[in-house]
Design a protein around this motif. Sequence first.
Motif, PDB file in Angstrom:
ATOM      1  N   ALA A  40     -25.156  25.375  42.848  1.00 50.08           N
ATOM      2  CA  ALA A  40     -25.216  26.658  43.188  1.00 50.08           C
ATOM      3  C   ALA A  40     -25.758  27.852  42.657  1.00 50.08           C
ATOM      4  O   ALA A  40     -25.710  28.871  43.160  1.00 50.08           O
ATOM      5  N   MET A  41     -26.216  27.622  41.327  1.00 46.48           N
ATOM      6  CA  MET A  41     -26.491  28.675  40.461  1.00 46.48           C
ATOM      7  C   MET A  41     -27.819  28.492  39.837  1.00 46.48           C
ATOM      8  O   MET A  41     -28.191  27.253  39.715  1.00 46.48           O
TER       9      MET A  41
ATOM     10  N   PRO B 103     -24.611  24.930  27.794  1.00 50.02           N
ATOM     11  CA  PRO B 103     -23.635  23.997  27.841  1.00 50.02           C
ATOM     12  C   PRO B 103     -22.289  24.762  28.336  1.00 50.02           C
ATOM     13  O   PRO B 103     -21.364  24.038  28.719  1.00 50.02           O
ATOM     14  N   SER B 104     -22.461  26.053  28.346  1.00 54.21           N
ATOM     15  CA  SER B 104     -21.167  26.777  28.657  1.00 54.21           C
ATOM     16  C   SER B 104     -21.007  27.052  30.198  1.00 54.21           C
ATOM     17  O   SER B 104     -20.385  27.612  30.705  1.00 54.21           O
ATOM     18  N   LEU B 105     -22.381  26.696  30.950  1.00 56.48           N
ATOM     19  CA  LEU B 105     -22.450  27.141  32.189  1.00 56.48           C
ATOM     20  C   LEU B 105     -22.169  25.984  33.205  1.00 56.48           C
ATOM     21  O   LEU B 105     -22.274  24.724  32.853  1.00 56.48           O
TER      22      LEU B 105
ATOM     23  N   ARG C 101     -23.289  23.212  36.420  1.00 57.61           N
ATOM     24  CA  ARG C 101     -24.501  22.571  36.700  1.00 57.61           C
ATOM     25  C   ARG C 101     -25.264  23.485  37.366  1.00 57.61           C
ATOM     26  O   ARG C 101     -24.672  24.290  38.556  1.00 57.61           O
ATOM     27  N   ALA C 102     -26.717  23.619  37.027  1.00 58.18           N
ATOM     28  CA  ALA C 102     -27.462  24.848  37.706  1.00 58.18           C
ATOM     29  C   ALA C 102     -28.902  24.324  37.430  1.00 58.18           C
ATOM     30  O   ALA C 102     -29.460  23.225  36.750  1.00 58.18           O
ATOM     31  N   VAL C 103     -29.573  25.163  38.173  1.00 57.74           N
ATOM     32  CA  VAL C 103     -31.157  25.173  37.775  1.00 57.74           C
ATOM     33  C   VAL C 103     -31.335  26.407  36.699  1.00 57.74           C
ATOM     34  O   VAL C 103     -31.043  27.553  37.056  1.00 57.74           O
ATOM     35  N   HIS C 104     -31.900  26.088  35.384  1.00 58.09           N
ATOM     36  CA  HIS C 104     -32.221  26.985  34.616  1.00 58.09           C
ATOM     37  C   HIS C 104     -33.655  27.106  34.552  1.00 58.09           C
ATOM     38  O   HIS C 104     -34.304  26.638  33.897  1.00 58.09           O
ATOM     39  N   LEU C 105     -33.675  28.718  34.973  1.00 62.40           N
ATOM     40  CA  LEU C 105     -35.230  29.118  34.871  1.00 62.40           C
ATOM     41  C   LEU C 105     -35.405  29.791  33.778  1.00 62.40           C
ATOM     42  O   LEU C 105     -34.869  30.794  33.545  1.00 62.40           O
TER      43      LEU C 105
END
Length: 260
Positions: free
Chosen positions: A7-8, A62-64, A66-70
């Motif tokens: 969701a992020m 690693p602190s976030l 699960r996400a899509v990291h753009l």
Amino acid sequence: MDPDTIAMISFTTDYGLSDGFVASCHGVLAVRAPQARILDITHLIPPGDVRRGAAILAQTVPSLPRAVHLAVVDPGVGTERRPIALATPGGYLVGPDNGLLLPAAEALGGVTTAVHLTNRAWFADEVSATFHGRDIFAPVAAHLVAGATLRDAGEEITDPVKLPPLYVEQAPGRLVSDVQTVDHFGNVQLAAPAGALAQLPASVEVNGSPARKTTTFGGAEPNTLLVFADSAGFVAVAVNGGNAATRLSATPGSRLTITY
């Protein structure tokens, strides 16, 4: 919500804050993925500094959740460098194939699938040769956060670009390491892992200057040069109340020698 649902979208660039580049990408994400939460990691990576961007990304994700990291630090935009996306156990990474993404992928459990982004149906209708962040990477990130399948984004690859390794040498009486990053406090992060500190006594020298091995910034007198394990698990050098990078003339890619 399914625990595997993403969701992020996290967002990291060297675009700065004085132009409209970040806002343009945010606009694309808001139109294409209005349900997604956008978390800006930083847009103040030094221009074109891929290694700094890679380090910040790898030490933050690693602190976030699960996400899509753009991530876009892309001095080769518009050239033959590939736009790519990587799948990992901790989410996806989207950006240029110049070494920026792989350290973060490793921090998230390793690459399970890598794709060269070639499906133009996922891109903007018109793609600028100089703004792939807006026209390729942001639209792809929006597709992924909406649940699209990565393999539909393009052609699977097995050879994403890796950054050249930094130099680290441990020997009796010395630890030699390239500088990995310098933060805005002037703290100098080395490429040497924190475990290398085990061989060091309490009193050392850094490039010939007296220093103390400590566990925190306040572990020695003000203006004292400190050697410690930083929060990312690397050997770092700081000055209590001062700027170690300035004192040591240390810049990313330069080399420090700790002797004892």
